[in-house]
Design a protein around this motif. Sequence first.
Motif, PDB file in Angstrom:
ATOM      1  N   GLY A 130       0.788  -1.229   0.000  1.00 53.03           N
ATOM      2  CA  GLY A 130       0.000   0.000   0.000  1.00 53.03           C
ATOM      3  C   GLY A 130       0.814   1.269   0.000  1.00 53.03           C
ATOM      4  O   GLY A 130       0.472   2.228   0.697  1.00 53.03           O
ATOM      5  N   THR A 131       1.894   1.320  -0.775  1.00 51.93           N
ATOM      6  CA  THR A 131       2.695   2.542  -0.834  1.00 51.93           C
ATOM      7  C   THR A 131       1.975   3.613  -1.656  1.00 51.93           C
ATOM      8  O   THR A 131       1.298   3.315  -2.631  1.00 51.93           O
ATOM      9  CB  THR A 131       4.074   2.276  -1.461  1.00 51.93           C
ATOM     10  N   ALA A 132       2.125   4.861  -1.230  1.00 52.13           N
ATOM     11  CA  ALA A 132       1.505   5.961  -1.972  1.00 52.13           C
ATOM     12  C   ALA A 132       2.271   6.234  -3.261  1.00 52.13           C
ATOM     13  O   ALA A 132       1.691   6.715  -4.245  1.00 52.13           O
ATOM     14  CB  ALA A 132       1.461   7.221  -1.107  1.00 52.13           C
ATOM     15  N   GLN A 133       3.565   5.930  -3.284  1.00 52.44           N
ATOM     16  CA  GLN A 133       4.380   6.168  -4.472  1.00 52.44           C
ATOM     17  C   GLN A 133       4.212   5.022  -5.470  1.00 52.44           C
ATOM     18  O   GLN A 133       4.062   3.869  -5.074  1.00 52.44           O
ATOM     19  CB  GLN A 133       5.868   6.311  -4.104  1.00 52.44           C
ATOM     20  N   ASP A 134       4.270   5.363  -6.746  1.00 54.18           N
ATOM     21  CA  ASP A 134       4.142   4.354  -7.787  1.00 54.18           C
ATOM     22  C   ASP A 134       5.492   3.773  -8.183  1.00 54.18           C
ATOM     23  O   ASP A 134       5.645   3.199  -9.256  1.00 54.18           O
ATOM     24  CB  ASP A 134       3.423   4.910  -9.014  1.00 54.18           C
ATOM     25  N   SER A 135       6.489   3.931  -7.314  1.00 54.43           N
ATOM     26  CA  SER A 135       7.812   3.369  -7.589  1.00 54.43           C
ATOM     27  C   SER A 135       8.342   2.689  -6.329  1.00 54.43           C
ATOM     28  O   SER A 135       7.939   3.020  -5.205  1.00 54.43           O
ATOM     29  CB  SER A 135       8.784   4.455  -8.056  1.00 54.43           C
ATOM     30  N   TYR A 136       9.244   1.730  -6.542  1.00 53.41           N
ATOM     31  CA  TYR A 136       9.813   0.959  -5.439  1.00 53.41           C
ATOM     32  C   TYR A 136      11.262   0.665  -5.793  1.00 53.41           C
ATOM     33  O   TYR A 136      11.556   0.181  -6.895  1.00 53.41           O
ATOM     34  CB  TYR A 136       9.025  -0.341  -5.243  1.00 53.41           C
TER      35      TYR A 136
END
Length: 514
Positions: free
Chosen positions: A243-249
């Motif tokens: 559930g990260t708000a950013q679309d990158s990891y």
Amino acid sequence: VDKPKAKLRADNTAFPVGGSVTLTCSVNPSSSSGWKYYWYIEDSGGLVSPRDAVFLSNGQIRVSQGGRYWCKGGRGQPVYYTEDSESVRIDTIVSNRPVVTLYPNWSEIYRGETITVRCEIHGGDTEWDYEWETNSTIKPPNQTEYRIRSASSSNSGNYRCKGRMKSSQHKTTEWSDSVTLTVSNKPRPVLTVSPSWLSPGASVTLNCEVEHPSAGWSFYWYKAVPDLSEKTSSYELLPDGSGTAQDSYIIHGQTHTAGYVCRAGRGDPEYHTDHTSSLHCMLFPDVHSAASLTVSPDRVQHFTSDSVSLTCEGNFTEWRVRKFSEDGRLYSDCRRMTGSTCNIYTSKSDTAVYWCESGSGEFSSAVNITVQNDGNGPILVSPVHPVTEGASVSLSCSLRTQKILSNVFFYHNDKLIQNDHRGELNISAVSKSDEGFYKCQYSGRESAQSWMSVKADSSSSPVWLIVGLVCGVSLIIILLLLLYRCTTTNSETFSFTYYKLFIIQRHKCIMRSM
């Protein structure tokens, strides 16, 4: 002759406060005469009086009060009455304005999501009954909101509403403006990787792209866990990948070939997209492994029914060729394995990422194989493995039956870079700027695009310069100490040996740090 029935017509069924509506009553056949018309209103419980309406003529009145009206005709003495007309409801339009809202207010709704269509009427503390009008297959109930718990295409359509006062049912708002609800198929995000090729230990960034990225998505990141018995993969949530708000990891210190997928979620209860359609694998061209993979013919793209050999090399007796296919399946065995070579007669399903694994667990770098499904189109002939900086490389374009020798257009990252009579793209000294996607075009038909990776020339690494410098300094010191030994006593020889060992040991530490 059957008893006639009066007919009531209204020039409008609603009017704003201060306005009026004209009602006309008639009896068929219209040629009959002598009729007198009688007017009734439901709310008053009887005949319409002059204080309720303006009598324009026999058979026509103008009313400025909302209500349910009907009429009948009568003639003769004693009076002969027709049957009552059908009633007509006349509404008074109040100034309160209804608005249809969607919650959540997303521009696109997907199959299975929960969405609420709400009718809001502002101004005053009046209590309302609600009416909905829609061209969707499913009609909403006459309530202030319509909660759709699992949206489908049947819910797609235009929605508008109006309110009717509970205290006076003939006072109503105007219809709201329409709001369009479009329910689309469940989305599938796209996973991309930057950089596409990297060295062991480097960091890599995963990007999860989904339609309408501003629409409240959270992202989930997974590593593919092979299940060799099922020849497929399960998905293991990455650390802090929920559930990260950013679309990158960012993955730090990746050291081997691996597959990753992502999906997105939003709403309450949370709605999830499908996982990405294919596993995105980390490819490491610079892995210093005892295992390696060669491809023959040495190119990324192939036609259907081509014969392609994948050969595992290294000092091992047992090998298997593994692949991640476009549909996300893991295949652990080659259908035609002879010794250390896997032979493929290509079909579209052979488009995949391949690598070798030895029986003792050593693995090679991974390579991409793309199978061209269009038998009449060209393929790009480009190397499977990364090209070393400073080396030369030639890219060409080929049809199934022949290599194209002239008039080929070449593109780098979708930018035209060569469009003359030549049939090859020759790069005499490759640099990092040459890395990217390439494709060719011939007679108006384009090949698929393939990534060409560029790796650093390890022979020119600054580390080697340091090693060379240390070796040179070491040699000078050793020569000086030898000279010193010639002029000193035996007791001093022990001291020379100590310094010599110290220099050699320091040299080894530098070598290990490369």
